[in-house]
Write an enzyme that holds these catalytic residues in place. Sequence first.
Site, mmCIF file in Angstrom:
data_model
loop_
_atom_site.group_PDB
_atom_site.id
_atom_site.type_symbol
_atom_site.label_atom_id
_atom_site.label_comp_id
_atom_site.label_asym_id
_atom_site.label_seq_id
_atom_site.Cartn_x
_atom_site.Cartn_y
_atom_site.Cartn_z
ATOM 1 N N ARG A 125 123.031 41.030 161.969
ATOM 2 C CA ARG A 125 124.499 41.173 162.043
ATOM 3 C C ARG A 125 125.234 39.835 162.057
ATOM 4 N NH1 ARG A 125 122.480 44.933 165.556
ATOM 5 N NH2 ARG A 125 122.450 47.013 164.652
ATOM 6 N N LYS A 147 133.602 31.862 152.125
ATOM 7 C CA LYS A 147 133.301 32.898 151.124
ATOM 8 C C LYS A 147 131.826 32.798 150.773
ATOM 9 C CE LYS A 147 137.638 33.640 148.669
ATOM 10 N NZ LYS A 147 138.330 33.576 147.383
ATOM 11 N N GLU A 189 137.870 19.997 140.112
ATOM 12 C CA GLU A 189 138.461 20.688 141.279
ATOM 13 C C GLU A 189 139.287 19.708 142.125
ATOM 14 O OE1 GLU A 189 138.384 23.919 141.689
ATOM 15 O OE2 GLU A 189 136.571 24.641 140.674
ATOM 16 N N LYS A 231 141.703 21.964 151.221
ATOM 17 C CA LYS A 231 141.143 23.325 151.151
ATOM 18 C C LYS A 231 141.260 24.009 152.516
ATOM 19 C CE LYS A 231 138.250 26.668 149.502
ATOM 20 N NZ LYS A 231 136.988 27.023 148.901
ATOM 21 N N GLU A 242 143.873 37.453 151.529
ATOM 22 C CA GLU A 242 144.574 38.724 151.350
ATOM 23 C C GLU A 242 146.078 38.552 151.322
ATOM 24 O OE1 GLU A 242 142.435 40.861 154.471
ATOM 25 O OE2 GLU A 242 143.384 39.655 156.006
ATOM 26 N N ARG A 246 145.839 31.790 148.998
ATOM 27 C CA ARG A 246 144.723 31.121 148.334
ATOM 28 C C ARG A 246 144.819 31.242 146.811
ATOM 29 N NH1 ARG A 246 139.419 31.653 152.424
ATOM 30 N NH2 ARG A 246 138.216 30.733 150.760
ATOM 31 N N ASN A 250 143.530 29.102 142.488
ATOM 32 C CA ASN A 250 143.060 29.610 141.197
ATOM 33 C C ASN A 250 143.729 28.935 140.016
ATOM 34 O OD1 ASN A 250 141.036 31.363 141.823
ATOM 35 N ND2 ASN A 250 142.445 33.051 142.255
ATOM 36 N N HIS A 253 142.078 28.580 136.627
ATOM 37 C CA HIS A 253 140.896 29.444 136.632
ATOM 38 C C HIS A 253 141.067 30.720 135.797
ATOM 39 C CE1 HIS A 253 139.556 26.707 139.679
ATOM 40 N NE2 HIS A 253 138.450 27.383 139.921
ATOM 41 N N HIS A 257 137.924 30.966 133.762
ATOM 42 C CA HIS A 257 136.865 31.976 133.898
ATOM 43 C C HIS A 257 136.488 32.575 132.550
ATOM 44 C CE1 HIS A 257 137.758 32.672 138.430
ATOM 45 N NE2 HIS A 257 136.703 31.892 138.264
ATOM 46 N N HIS A 269 131.433 24.987 135.315
ATOM 47 C CA HIS A 269 132.649 25.581 135.868
ATOM 48 C C HIS A 269 133.840 24.613 135.771
ATOM 49 C CE1 HIS A 269 135.156 27.978 138.520
ATOM 50 N NE2 HIS A 269 135.335 26.916 139.293
HETATM 51 N N1 LIG Z 1 131.963 30.160 148.074
HETATM 52 C C1 LIG Z 1 132.971 29.608 147.436
HETATM 53 O O1 LIG Z 1 134.088 29.512 147.953
HETATM 54 C C2 LIG Z 1 132.744 29.062 146.051
HETATM 55 C C3 LIG Z 1 133.720 28.282 145.440
HETATM 56 C C4 LIG Z 1 133.448 27.743 144.186
HETATM 57 C C5 LIG Z 1 132.222 28.010 143.559
HETATM 58 N N2 LIG Z 1 131.301 28.793 144.184
HETATM 59 C C6 LIG Z 1 130.008 29.077 143.549
HETATM 60 O O2 LIG Z 1 129.296 27.861 143.425
HETATM 61 C C7 LIG Z 1 128.338 27.993 142.363
HETATM 62 C C8 LIG Z 1 128.330 26.713 141.566
HETATM 63 O O3 LIG Z 1 127.981 25.642 142.405
HETATM 64 P P1 LIG Z 1 127.612 24.192 141.853
HETATM 65 O O4 LIG Z 1 128.575 23.786 140.794
HETATM 66 O O5 LIG Z 1 127.454 23.348 143.042
HETATM 67 O O6 LIG Z 1 126.273 24.412 141.053
HETATM 68 P P2 LIG Z 1 124.768 24.756 141.461
HETATM 69 O O7 LIG Z 1 124.635 25.068 142.875
HETATM 70 O O8 LIG Z 1 124.329 25.784 140.480
HETATM 71 O O9 LIG Z 1 124.021 23.370 141.158
HETATM 72 C C9 LIG Z 1 124.054 22.840 139.865
HETATM 73 C C10 LIG Z 1 122.779 22.072 139.543
HETATM 74 O O10 LIG Z 1 122.792 20.831 140.224
HETATM 75 C C11 LIG Z 1 121.526 20.583 140.811
HETATM 76 N N3 LIG Z 1 121.767 19.767 141.998
HETATM 77 C C12 LIG Z 1 122.469 20.104 143.088
HETATM 78 N N4 LIG Z 1 122.576 19.072 143.915
HETATM 79 C C13 LIG Z 1 121.894 18.055 143.359
HETATM 80 C C14 LIG Z 1 121.669 16.716 143.731
HETATM 81 N N5 LIG Z 1 122.189 16.186 144.838
HETATM 82 N N6 LIG Z 1 120.913 15.955 142.920
HETATM 83 C C15 LIG Z 1 120.404 16.460 141.767
HETATM 84 N N7 LIG Z 1 120.621 17.706 141.349
HETATM 85 C C16 LIG Z 1 121.355 18.498 142.142
HETATM 86 C C17 LIG Z 1 121.010 21.951 141.145
HETATM 87 O O11 LIG Z 1 119.606 21.884 141.245
HETATM 88 C C18 LIG Z 1 121.505 22.775 139.967
HETATM 89 O O12 LIG Z 1 120.577 22.724 138.917
HETATM 90 C C19 LIG Z 1 128.734 29.216 141.588
HETATM 91 O O13 LIG Z 1 127.811 30.248 141.822
HETATM 92 C C20 LIG Z 1 130.097 29.606 142.153
HETATM 93 O O14 LIG Z 1 130.332 31.003 142.124
HETATM 94 C C21 LIG Z 1 131.530 29.311 145.410
HETATM 95 ZN ZN LIG Z 2 136.708 26.601 140.831
#
Ligand SMILES: NC(=O)c1ccc[n+]([C@@H]2O[C@H](COP(=O)([O-])OP(=O)(O)OC[C@H]3O[C@@H](n4cnc5c(N)ncnc54)[C@H](O)[C@@H]3O)[C@@H](O)[C@H]2O)c1
Ligand SMILES: [Zn+2]
Length: 365
Positions: A125, A147, A189, A231, A242, A246, A250, A253, A257, A269
């Site tokens: 939980r 999130k 970003e 942020k 909601e 926030r 976007n 985006h 997207h 992204h």
């Molecule tokens: N929770 C949220 O609020 C939120 C907001 C924005 C994005 N996201 C999510 O985040 C994800 C994308 O995250 P991301 O862009 O960090 O990509 P990712 O986590 O997919 O990482 C991208 C690549 O970088 C490599 N990598 C990471 N750190 C490294 C380092 N220090 N050295 C070498 N390689 C490294 C990883 O192995 C991977 O291959 C998406 O799934 C998206 O939906 C979530």
């Molecule tokens: Zn984004």
Amino acid sequence: MSLAEYAAAEVRLGDRGYQIYVGAGLSGRLGEILAASKPEATGCVVVTSEPIGRLYGEAVADSLGGLSPRTLVVPDGEEAKEWENAGTLLGRFLDAGLDRNGVVVALGGGAVGDLAGFAASIYMRGVAVVQVPTTLLGMVDSSIGGKTAVNHVKGKNMIGCFHQPVAVVADPLLLRSLPIREVRSGLAEVVKHGVIADEALFRYVEENTKRLLELDQECMSHIIGRNAFIKTRYVEKDERDEKGVRAALNYGHTLGHAVEKLASPRLRHGEAVSIGMVYAADLAVRMGTMEPEEAQVQRRVLEGIGLPTKLPAALEADELIRYMRRDKKAEGGRITMVLPTGIGSPPTLRMVEESKLMEAMEAVT
Ligand SMILES: NC(=O)c1ccc[n+]([C@@H]2O[C@H](COP(=O)([O-])OP(=O)(O)OC[C@H]3O[C@@H](n4cnc5c(N)ncnc54)[C@H](O)[C@@H]3O)[C@@H](O)[C@H]2O)c1
Ligand SMILES: [Zn+2]
């Protein structure tokens, strides 16, 4: 330096509040950070992917020595967020003997962070999670705000919870191994946060682009801290997304997207968001909410970072608009867009006619 001196931003959400620590070398001080943010912790697991674990897993585990951490490796990149991996990971939490006072340390980019955060949110939980982002996008965006999500075959991020971490630890030294394309993508970003909320941050990026791309530690720490602060303010005003607050995040985006989904080969992204911001700024100029010079300076800064500002040649404007309409549940062909009102001032939400949406595609073709 004492830990308190690295606290770059505080998320003030009562008993769900936490600190965001930013500083070179902090990933080696996780034991101390855990003692400050979750003193009753009885044990911990480190969730990471193979390439990240190879680089930083040992040092991170060492820094948590007192809690005998076990390192759990999940698939790398977006594959981590396959729904089935959440079930597997929960089983491994049980195998590791993690109890209700255990802590999950998420060591990775947004993908690992989203999966580990989600698993922590439902395990017994809900147990505590500490986010240790290793990508720039993770440090300035995904690790903050609670999130969490995994993907379903029918849609990305379709399954998840809000689950605030107990601490976020951003160590810019970890970015040294990050491919430059990922650094540029994260900077998109940062530009976004500058445009919607902080002119000084935008100018800082404009003036220090080269140093940021060289991963100058002082510059990186500065922008990560500033972004965390921005942020955080949005999260505090609208924790569960909601109230529409926030929505400003976007910016870029809506088209972003669609581009991310439809471009082949795929774009990162931030690359898609860069094109989306150029598009939204052009729409803003056409709708009279932003001055043309400001849209131009944004484009110049994005180009200076090395981000794309034009659509890949194979993408058709009408296909993108069709995708945006479906994604945004358009009303009568109109789509609600986040339009900037200037560099550093809050954007506005506007319903935009299809004919205008099409005209603005010129800016990115
Ligand atoms: N929770 C949220 O609020 C939120 C907001 C924005 C994005 N996201 C999510 O985040 C994800 C994308 O995250 P991301 O862009 O960090 O990509 P990712 O986590 O997919 O990482 C991208 C690549 O970088 C490599 N990598 C990471 N750190 C490294 C380092 N220090 N050295 C070498 N390689 C490294 C990883 O192995 C991977 O291959 C998406 O799934 C998206 O939906 C979530
Ligand atoms: Zn984004």
